[in-house]
Design an enzyme around this catalytic site. Structure first.
Site, short mmCIF file in Angstrom:
data_model
loop_
_atom_site.label_atom_id
_atom_site.label_comp_id
_atom_site.label_asym_id
_atom_site.label_seq_id
_atom_site.Cartn_x
_atom_site.Cartn_y
_atom_site.Cartn_z
N HIS A 186 0.84 -1.21 0.00
CA HIS A 186 0.00 0.00 0.00
C HIS A 186 0.87 1.26 0.00
O HIS A 186 0.44 2.31 0.47
CB HIS A 186 -0.94 0.03 1.21
CG HIS A 186 -1.63 -1.27 1.47
ND1 HIS A 186 -2.85 -1.59 0.92
CD2 HIS A 186 -1.26 -2.35 2.19
CE1 HIS A 186 -3.21 -2.81 1.32
NE2 HIS A 186 -2.25 -3.31 2.08
N SER A 213 14.39 21.58 -16.77
CA SER A 213 13.16 22.33 -16.96
C SER A 213 13.53 23.66 -17.58
O SER A 213 14.58 24.22 -17.30
CB SER A 213 12.49 22.54 -15.61
OG SER A 213 11.67 23.69 -15.65
N LYS A 263 15.89 21.56 -11.72
CA LYS A 263 15.21 20.30 -12.03
C LYS A 263 16.01 19.32 -12.88
O LYS A 263 16.75 19.70 -13.77
CB LYS A 263 13.91 20.60 -12.79
CG LYS A 263 12.90 21.34 -11.96
CD LYS A 263 12.08 20.41 -11.11
CE LYS A 263 10.95 19.85 -11.93
NZ LYS A 263 10.07 19.04 -11.10
N GLU A 277 9.28 8.11 -17.30
CA GLU A 277 7.91 8.64 -17.43
C GLU A 277 7.34 8.34 -18.82
O GLU A 277 6.19 7.95 -18.96
CB GLU A 277 7.91 10.16 -17.21
CG GLU A 277 8.10 10.54 -15.76
CD GLU A 277 8.18 12.05 -15.60
OE1 GLU A 277 7.26 12.60 -15.03
OE2 GLU A 277 9.17 12.66 -16.05
#
Ligand code: ARG
Length: 488
Positions: free
Chosen positions: A169, A296, A302, A309
């Site tokens: 979980h 970024s 970043k 992804e």
């Protein structure tokens, strides 16, 4: 209506490929809509291979002359070099790869070219081509799946004793070996490779000889063609479709392949999700090499995990292809229908996406071979301290305290309850279970002794799970050795 006399020497346009029956040419829009050549030309090698096997059999069966076969071979050799050199002129007018190659063959060798299509239809031809092409791709995918497994095994081997929290979980559950965690993915990709090999058996079946749908009047030797094309089982027996209607219309093999590819992408996607979480500042478990990340345009700090992804996103694309293909089949009456031309783009894109993804993951995880040193460099970097610190949070060894009490004679349910009270106390005090003084632990159960601290340590917890498939480093090393031997 066309006024020019039809050419009898070569097929220049599709209307001429059919017959004199057609009284008007296709409109440009219809040509564009119905043609597949600009995507199915990638099957050209399979098309030529299938045609040569068919022609060889026709000549062995004396359906065409040996001189015709020789001319066909010569013509196909010429076409092969033209395609390889990029000088072959693909014509939209000729609809697909099959008509383009046949037309060029006839232009090159005349009547022998026109005899090639004896006892054959594009319906069994295209089914054969897709199978031959896909078989080759499956073999490449097998190799890539092996590379990815090897990368994961290498990372596992270096990190058997590195401990991170295992989650259920997404809540801290029990500590596990990072090597063990990596080997869980090896198991998944091993099953994917097995599934691909199983699909390959049903891909590697010859439909040629089914002709348009009903079989053919010529005395074809279908088994000979199958053997020429390597469409044989483990015993070396020819694998030939047994029903002509099914032979030309079956695309189960493409659907099955895409299902296997989808499942494999789902595994990649699960791994991607973990990499993304592990890379986030709040975890800091791993780093992937900069070349797999992007910055970024606005936030200078970043480094984004674009590759995992995108892989997670591309999983949707492949699953979408599975939906497309299976829906394509739904409601199609026997036998061949033009709907089936729509099988190619999803299938091709599935193969391309899966191959690229497997290749990039093998490198991102395991690194790239440096030929100078003979070692791999630039794979994932593991931050063992952060993993350990995270494993020490969240009472990951609470189950170990319960197991300890069971060994002292307490029934498990009672032990579970006792430990819940201990965790409650530790939480209130803001400390770990190991930080509670022995006397306080003994207040919960007098049988608790000083050796409890060993049981509550991360190493103690791992070592205690020494059953087959468990996370004890001794077990992980057994599994590692098995995978290393299997993949060697
Ligand atoms: N381009 C077609 C396909 O991909 C080839 C088969 C066409 N057969 C036919 N009867 N129109 O399926």
């Amino acid at each position: 209506m066309s006024t020019s006399a039809p050419s009898h020497n070569q097929l220049d346009t599709k209307a001429e490929a059919w017959s004199a029956l057609f009284s008007e040419p296709m409109s440009d829009l219809v040509k564009r809509y119905t043609s597949s050549v600009f995507f199915d030309k990638r099957m050209w090698q399979a098309d030529i291979q299938g045609s040569l096997a068919h022609a060889e059999m026709l000549s062995a069966q004396k359906i065409i002359g040996t001189d015709d076969f020789a001319s066909i071979q010569k013509g196909m050799a010429q076409i092969t070099s033209e395609i390889e050199a990029g000088s072959f002129e693909w014509k939209l007018d000729l609809e697909d790869v099959h008509l383009n190659i046949e037309a060029r063959l006839t232009a090159l060798v005349g009547d022998a070219g026109k005899r090639l299509h004896t006892g054959r239809s594009r319906n069994d031809q295209v089914a054969t081509d897709v199978r031959l092409w896909l078989r080759g791709e499956i073999d490449l995918i097998e190799g890539l799946l092996k590379e990815l497994q090897l990368s994961l095994v290498e990372v596992a081997a270096k990190n058997v004793d590195v401990i991170l929290p295992g989650f259920t979980h997404l809540q801290v559950a029990q500590p596990v070996s990072f090597g063990h965690h990596m080997l869980a993915y090896v198991e998944m990709f091993k099953r994917d490779a097995e599934r691909m090999l199983d699909v390959r058996k049903r891909v590697n079946v010859l439909p040629l000889g089914s002709a348009a749908l009903a079989g053919t009047t010529y005395p074809l030797d279908r088994e000979r063609v199958a053997k020429t094309l390597g469409m044989v089982n483990d015993q070396g027996e020819a694998c030939v479709s047994q029903n002509s209607l099914d032979g030309v219309s079956d695309r189960d093999f493409a659907i099955e392949f895409t299902a296997a590819a989808s499942l494999c992408m789902v595994h990649v996607s699960r791994l991607s999700e973990e990499l993304i979480i592990w890379m986030s500042q709040n975890f800091g478990f791993i780093k992937i090499a900069d070349r797999f990340t992007t910055g970024s345009s606005i936030m200078p700090q970043k480094k984004n995990p674009d590759v995992p992804e995108l892989a997670r996103g591309k999983t949707g694309r492949v699953v979408g292809h599975l939906m497309g293909l299976i829906t394509l089949m739904k409601g199609q009456p026997l036998a061949y229908n033009k709907d089936n031309q729509e099988d190619k783009e999803p299938l091709f894109d599935t193969v391309d996406t899966l191959k690229d993804t497997l290749r990039i993951f093998a490198e991102m995880i395991g690194g790239q071979l440096n030929p100078a040193t003979g070692t791999k460099e630039g794979g994932i970097t593991v931050n063992a301290e952060n993993m350990r610190a995270a494993a020490l949070k969240g009472y990951a060894t609470a189950t170990d305290l319960a197991d300890y009490l069971v060994k002292k004679g307490l029934p498990f349910r009672d032990a579970h309850e006792t430990v819940a009270h201990a965790v409650k106390l530790a939480t209130m005090k803001g400390v770990d279970l190991t930080e509670l003084p022995l006397a306080e632990l003994q207040a919960f159960n007098p049988n608790i002794e000083a050796d409890v601290f060993e049981a509550l340590s991360l190493e103690g917890s791992l070592n205690a799970r020494n059953t087959l498939g468990g996370t004890a480093p001794a077990q992980v090393r057994i599994q590692l050795a098995k995978h290393q031997a299997r993949l060697a």
